[in-house]
Design a protein around this motif. Structure first.
Motif, PDB file in Angstrom:
ATOM      1  N   THR A 199       0.835  -1.211   0.000  1.00  0.00           N
ATOM      2  CA  THR A 199       0.000   0.000   0.000  1.00  0.00           C
ATOM      3  C   THR A 199       0.864   1.252   0.000  1.00  0.00           C
ATOM      4  OG1 THR A 199      -1.682  -1.220   1.249  1.00  0.00           O
ATOM      5  CG2 THR A 199      -1.866   1.170   1.208  1.00  0.00           C
ATOM      6  N   LEU A 200       1.958   1.225   0.750  1.00  0.00           N
ATOM      7  CA  LEU A 200       2.856   2.381   0.782  1.00  0.00           C
ATOM      8  C   LEU A 200       3.475   2.620  -0.597  1.00  0.00           C
ATOM      9  CD1 LEU A 200       4.347   4.584   2.336  1.00  0.00           C
ATOM     10  CD2 LEU A 200       6.084   2.874   2.959  1.00  0.00           C
ATOM     11  N   GLY A 201       3.851   1.547  -1.267  1.00  0.00           N
ATOM     12  CA  GLY A 201       4.393   1.709  -2.612  1.00  0.00           C
ATOM     13  C   GLY A 201       3.391   2.337  -3.560  1.00  0.00           C
ATOM     14  N   LEU A 202       2.121   1.931  -3.455  1.00  0.00           N
ATOM     15  CA  LEU A 202       1.071   2.501  -4.300  1.00  0.00           C
ATOM     16  C   LEU A 202       0.874   3.985  -4.002  1.00  0.00           C
ATOM     17  CD1 LEU A 202      -1.240   2.097  -6.322  1.00  0.00           C
ATOM     18  CD2 LEU A 202      -2.711   1.451  -4.387  1.00  0.00           C
ATOM     19  N   ARG A 203       0.855   4.336  -2.703  1.00  0.00           N
ATOM     20  CA  ARG A 203       0.678   5.746  -2.320  1.00  0.00           C
ATOM     21  C   ARG A 203       1.842   6.610  -2.811  1.00  0.00           C
ATOM     22  NH1 ARG A 203      -3.739   4.203  -1.803  1.00  0.00           N
ATOM     23  NH2 ARG A 203      -4.933   3.905   0.100  1.00  0.00           N
ATOM     24  N   ARG A 204       3.040   6.067  -2.738  1.00  0.00           N
ATOM     25  CA  ARG A 204       4.216   6.820  -3.207  1.00  0.00           C
ATOM     26  C   ARG A 204       4.139   7.047  -4.717  1.00  0.00           C
ATOM     27  NH1 ARG A 204       8.798   3.755   0.449  1.00  0.00           N
ATOM     28  NH2 ARG A 204       8.893   5.295   2.137  1.00  0.00           N
ATOM     29  N   ALA A 205       3.697   6.034  -5.475  1.00  0.00           N
ATOM     30  CA  ALA A 205       3.577   6.179  -6.930  1.00  0.00           C
ATOM     31  C   ALA A 205       2.548   7.250  -7.271  1.00  0.00           C
ATOM     32  CB  ALA A 205       3.188   4.829  -7.546  1.00  0.00           C
ATOM     33  N   GLU A 206       1.417   7.248  -6.579  1.00  0.00           N
ATOM     34  CA  GLU A 206       0.391   8.265  -6.819  1.00  0.00           C
ATOM     35  C   GLU A 206       0.918   9.661  -6.509  1.00  0.00           C
ATOM     36  OE1 GLU A 206      -3.503   5.457  -5.722  1.00  0.00           O
ATOM     37  OE2 GLU A 206      -2.764   6.979  -4.311  1.00  0.00           O
ATOM     38  N   ALA A 207       1.631   9.790  -5.378  1.00  0.00           N
ATOM     39  CA  ALA A 207       2.162  11.100  -4.995  1.00  0.00           C
ATOM     40  C   ALA A 207       3.197  11.586  -6.002  1.00  0.00           C
ATOM     41  CB  ALA A 207       2.770  11.014  -3.598  1.00  0.00           C
TER      42      ALA A 207
END
Length: 265
Positions: free
Chosen positions: A100-108
Motif C-alpha cells: 500500500t505504501l508503494g502505491l501511495r508513493r507512486a500516486e504522490a
C-alpha cells in the motif's frame, strides 16, 4: 457430664484441625506450624534505626502489545534478554502495508510531476487558477497519504519504551494479536525498594535520605546504597503503616529484582 463434654469438644476439634493441617504439609501430627509475622509491625514504632524488612522490585514494568491488530512475523527477544530503549522486540506482518505504501508513493510522485508540468502554464496565465489549485491540492493529499501509510507501517514494529530486561514472553511468530500482550519488560536500573513502615515513624523519614539495603550475601556481600524516593501520604488504616520507596542504582543489572531485603535508615 454433658457440661464437661461441651467444654471438651472445641478443644478436641481444634486439635484435630491442627493435626489435619500438619498432615497436609507432610509434618508429624504433633508438629507446631510456624506463625507468620508482619515484618513492619515487628519494628518498634519509635525506633528509626532498627532494620526493617523490605522488598526489591523493578523500577517499572510494561506489558507490550500492538497498537494495531495483525499477525506476528517475528518476536526478536527471549526471556532474560537485555533490551535498550527504542529496540524493536517484535514485528507484525507488513506485506500488505508495504504494498500500500508503494502505491501511495507512486500516486504522490505522479501528481507531483503533473503540478510541475503545469506550473509554467499557470504562471503564463494559460491555465485557469481553479484547475491549478485542484492539481496542487490532490498532490498535497497524496503526500499526506504517504505519511499516513508510513505511520501505519511504523506501528507494526513494537519497540521497548525503556532500557530493561525481558521478564516474560507471551506470544511467538504466527500468533494473531489484537489486545494481546506480546512481551513483559522490567526496568531494573535503578531498582525500587519497598518498605512498609509503622505509622509511629511518619515524619521522621525525609525525601533523599540515605539508607543502606542488605540482601542475601550470595547476591551482594556489601550493603547497597539507596535514597528515599517517595513517601506515601495515605496510610493503611488496617495495619497502621505507610509505604516508603527507595531507589538503588543498579549499573549492569547486577542485582536482580523480586528479592527480600532489610533496610536501615
Amino acid at each position: 457430664m454433658m457440661r464437661s463434654l461441651n467444654l471438651f469438644c472445641p478443644v478436641l476439634l481444634g486439635g484435630l484441625f491442627a493435626s489435619a493441617a500438619a498432615l497436609a504439609q507432610g509434618l508429624p501430627p504433633d508438629a507446631r506450624l510456624p506463625v507468620l509475622s508482619e515484618p513492619a509491625l515487628a519494628v518498634p514504632a519509635d525506633n528509626l534505626n532498627a532494620p526493617m524488612a523490605c522488598l526489591i522490585e523493578p523500577f517499572q514494568v510494561s506489558e507490550l502489545g500492538s497498537a494495531s491488530a495483525g499477525v506476528l512475523s517475528n518476536v526478536l527477544v527471549q526471556r532474560g534478554d537485555v533490551v535498550k530503549k527504542g529496540q524493536v522486540v517484535a514485528e507484525l506482518n507488513t506485506s500488505v502495508d508495504e504494498a500500500t505504501l508503494g502505491l501511495r508513493r507512486a500516486e504522490a510522485s505522479y501528481l507531483s510531476r503533473v503540478v510541475e508540468r503545469n506550473a509554467d502554464l499557470f504562471k503564463r496565465q494559460l491555465l485557469p487558477a481553479g484547475d491549478y489549485d485542484e492539481m496542487t491540492s490532490r498532490s498535497r493529499q497524496a503526500q499526506l497519504q504517504v505519511a499516513l501509510q508510513q505511520a501505519i507501517l511504523a506501528e507494526r514494529s513494537i519497540k521497548s519504551p525503556f532500557d530493561g530486561v525481558v521478564a516474560e514472553r507471551y506470544a511467538g511468530p504466527g500468533d494473531r494479536v489484537n489486545d494481546n500482550k506480546i512481551v513483559k519488560l522490567a526496568q531494573i536500573n535503578p531498582l525500587l525498594v519497598k518498605v512498609v513502615v509503622p505509622e509511629g515513624l511518619y515524619g521522621q523519614i525525609k525525601s533523599d535520605t540515605d539508607a543502606q539495603v542488605m540482601v542475601n550475601t550470595a547476591i551482594s556481600d556489601k550493603p547497597l546504597k539507596a535514597k528515599v524516593w517517595r513517601i506515601d501520604r495515605v496510610m493503611d488504616a488496617a495495619s497502621g503503616t505507610f509505604t516508603v520507596l527507595l531507589r538503588v542504582p543498579n549499573d549492569g543489572n547486577t542485582i536482580p529484582s523480586g528479592i527480600r531485603c532489610s533496610v536501615r535508615f
